[in-house]
Scaffold this motif. Structure first.
Motif, PDB file in Angstrom:
ATOM      1  N   HIS A  68       1.795  -0.744  -6.103  1.00 43.89           N
ATOM      2  CA  HIS A  68       0.840  -1.672  -5.388  1.00 43.89           C
ATOM      3  C   HIS A  68       1.530  -2.497  -4.136  1.00 43.89           C
ATOM      4  CE1 HIS A  68      -3.036  -3.695  -4.254  1.00 43.89           C
ATOM      5  NE2 HIS A  68      -2.433  -4.881  -4.233  1.00 43.89           N
ATOM      6  N   HIS A  97      -2.931   5.634  -1.188  1.00 43.85           N
ATOM      7  CA  HIS A  97      -3.826   4.648  -0.922  1.00 43.85           C
ATOM      8  C   HIS A  97      -3.123   3.294  -0.500  1.00 43.85           C
ATOM      9  CE1 HIS A  97      -7.053   1.830  -1.685  1.00 43.85           C
ATOM     10  NE2 HIS A  97      -7.758   2.607  -1.611  1.00 43.85           N
ATOM     11  N   SER A  98      -2.343   2.915  -1.641  1.00 48.00           N
ATOM     12  CA  SER A  98      -1.488   1.616  -1.372  1.00 48.00           C
ATOM     13  C   SER A  98      -0.753   1.710   0.126  1.00 48.00           C
ATOM     14  CB  SER A  98      -0.392   1.653  -2.392  1.00 48.00           C
ATOM     15  OG  SER A  98      -1.129   1.286  -3.677  1.00 48.00           O
ATOM     16  N   THR A 101      -3.355   1.316   2.879  1.00 45.09           N
ATOM     17  CA  THR A 101      -3.836  -0.032   2.875  1.00 45.09           C
ATOM     18  C   THR A 101      -2.818  -1.023   3.739  1.00 45.09           C
ATOM     19  OG1 THR A 101      -4.825   0.225   0.582  1.00 45.09           O
ATOM     20  CG2 THR A 101      -4.548  -1.927   1.606  1.00 45.09           C
ATOM     21  N   THR A 102      -1.671  -0.709   3.609  1.00 47.71           N
ATOM     22  CA  THR A 102      -0.537  -1.436   4.305  1.00 47.71           C
ATOM     23  C   THR A 102      -0.461  -0.600   5.835  1.00 47.71           C
ATOM     24  OG1 THR A 102       1.338  -0.207   3.405  1.00 47.71           O
ATOM     25  CG2 THR A 102       0.722  -2.229   2.385  1.00 47.71           C
ATOM     26  N   TYR A 132      -8.229   4.821  -6.713  1.00 53.36           N
ATOM     27  CA  TYR A 132      -8.111   3.188  -6.567  1.00 53.36           C
ATOM     28  C   TYR A 132      -9.432   2.757  -7.387  1.00 53.36           C
ATOM     29  CZ  TYR A 132      -5.211  -0.495  -4.952  1.00 53.36           C
ATOM     30  OH  TYR A 132      -4.385  -1.515  -4.839  1.00 53.36           O
ATOM     31  N   HIS A 137      -9.575   4.479   0.482  1.00 49.30           N
ATOM     32  CA  HIS A 137      -9.240   3.851   2.047  1.00 49.30           C
ATOM     33  C   HIS A 137      -9.825   4.949   3.053  1.00 49.30           C
ATOM     34  CE1 HIS A 137      -7.180   2.916   5.665  1.00 49.30           C
ATOM     35  NE2 HIS A 137      -6.718   1.670   5.192  1.00 49.30           N
TER      36      HIS A 137
END
Length: 307
Positions: A68, A97-98, A101-102, A132, A137
């Protein structure tokens, strides 16, 4: 050691140890500490002595602890694992996904590409949508479509896009455009228009590139007349075609020997606010030469030189 004890798996025996003495826990803590260091790890972790204590449960723990906050080092660690140990689809989906997200979309795409490479028969879409605790996302379905196209899996990309759109998580415009362009190049026009319809139903807004792909597809499908009607329909909806759109139509008309239609379209471009470019002139010069109208082709050439 008794025969009964010798038959007990070593993982079961170590699980009876206190946490501080359990090698499986120690391995997870060691790897997590390495991956979550303040500076991005530059030295590769020596796994030679750790592999006997690494399994899917330990990889899951590493991903949950480090994936994460430090998804990229975690992804690099998983990809570097020697066979037969390898990350599972949920591991890679979680990291994708992580990373998304960034806003590390390139690396998220890389994670999905590795998922498809390592697990070619796995249906990645459901795993991705459930990767997630919260909603996925919004970029992930589109990234999956791109990853499938990257691996030349056009049919799977088409079905993934339609299923994602039907699930309420449609690919974005860029991903749909990539799919439409690939379907057009493969001359799979029925699927192209099905994808366009799914895009419309899902409320994904097209852009100029979308319309240029569709006009080109109509021309490639030897349906330049329908392309002209499609263009007029788009103009009524407020879309302003660019020079690429008109050049595509010019190519389609000339390919079918409809030179007069091409010349008329060329003449109406400036009044519509689109100036013919080098490609526009070259297409018409080629069409005029093939039709034996060499003097007209020369005049067109002289006009192009002046411009």
């Amino acid at each position: 050691m008794s025969k009964a004890v010798s038959r007990i798996p070593s993982s079961t025996l170590t699980s009876l140890l206190p946490r501080a003495l359990n090698p499986h826990v120690a391995v997870v803590d060691l790897i997590t500490t390495h991956l979550t260091a303040d500076a991005e790890p530059t030295k590769t972790l020596d796994l030679s002595g750790l592999l006997p204590y690494l399994g899917q449960d330990e990889l899951t723990a590493v991903v949950l602890h480090a994936g994460h906050s430090h998804p990229l080092p975690t992804l690099r660690f998983l990809i570097a694992l020697p066979p037969p140990l390898q990350p599972s689809p949920p591991h890679l989906a979680f990291l994708a996904h992580s990373l998304a997200t960034t806003r590390s979309f390139f690396h998220a795409l890389d994670a999905l590409s590795h998922l498809l490479r390592l697990h070619p028969t796995h249906d990645a879409l459901p795993t991705l949508l459930l990767s997630y605790q919260t909603a996925p996302h919004p970029s992930l379905p589109g990234l999956l479509v791109k990853a499938l196209l990257r691996r030349a899996r056009l049919r799977h990309a088409f079905h993934a896009a339609l299923r994602a759109a039907a699930s309420g998580f449609p690919p974005d415009t860029v991903a749909f455009n990539a799919l439409l362009a690939a379907l057009s190049r493969a001359e799979r026009f029925n699927e192209l228009w099905a994808a366009r319809a799914a895009m419309s139903r899902a409320g994904v807004r097209p852009n100029a590139h979308t319309f240029n792909i569709l006009v080109a597809a109509l021309c490639r499908g030897e349906d330049a007349e329908r392309a002209q009607g499609f263009l007029e329909e788009l103009e009524e909806q407020g879309f302003e075609p660019d020079v690429v759109t008109y050049n595509t139509l010019l190519v389609g008309y000339c390919r079918r020997g409809r030179l007069q239609d091409a010349l008329h379209l060329f003449d109406v471009m400036p009044p519509r606010g689109v100036e013919p470019d080098l490609v526009s002139h070259t297409v018409l010069i080629d069409g005029l030469c093939k039709a034996g109208r060499l003097s007209d082709a020369r005049r067109m050439f002289d006009r192009m030189v002046v411009l």
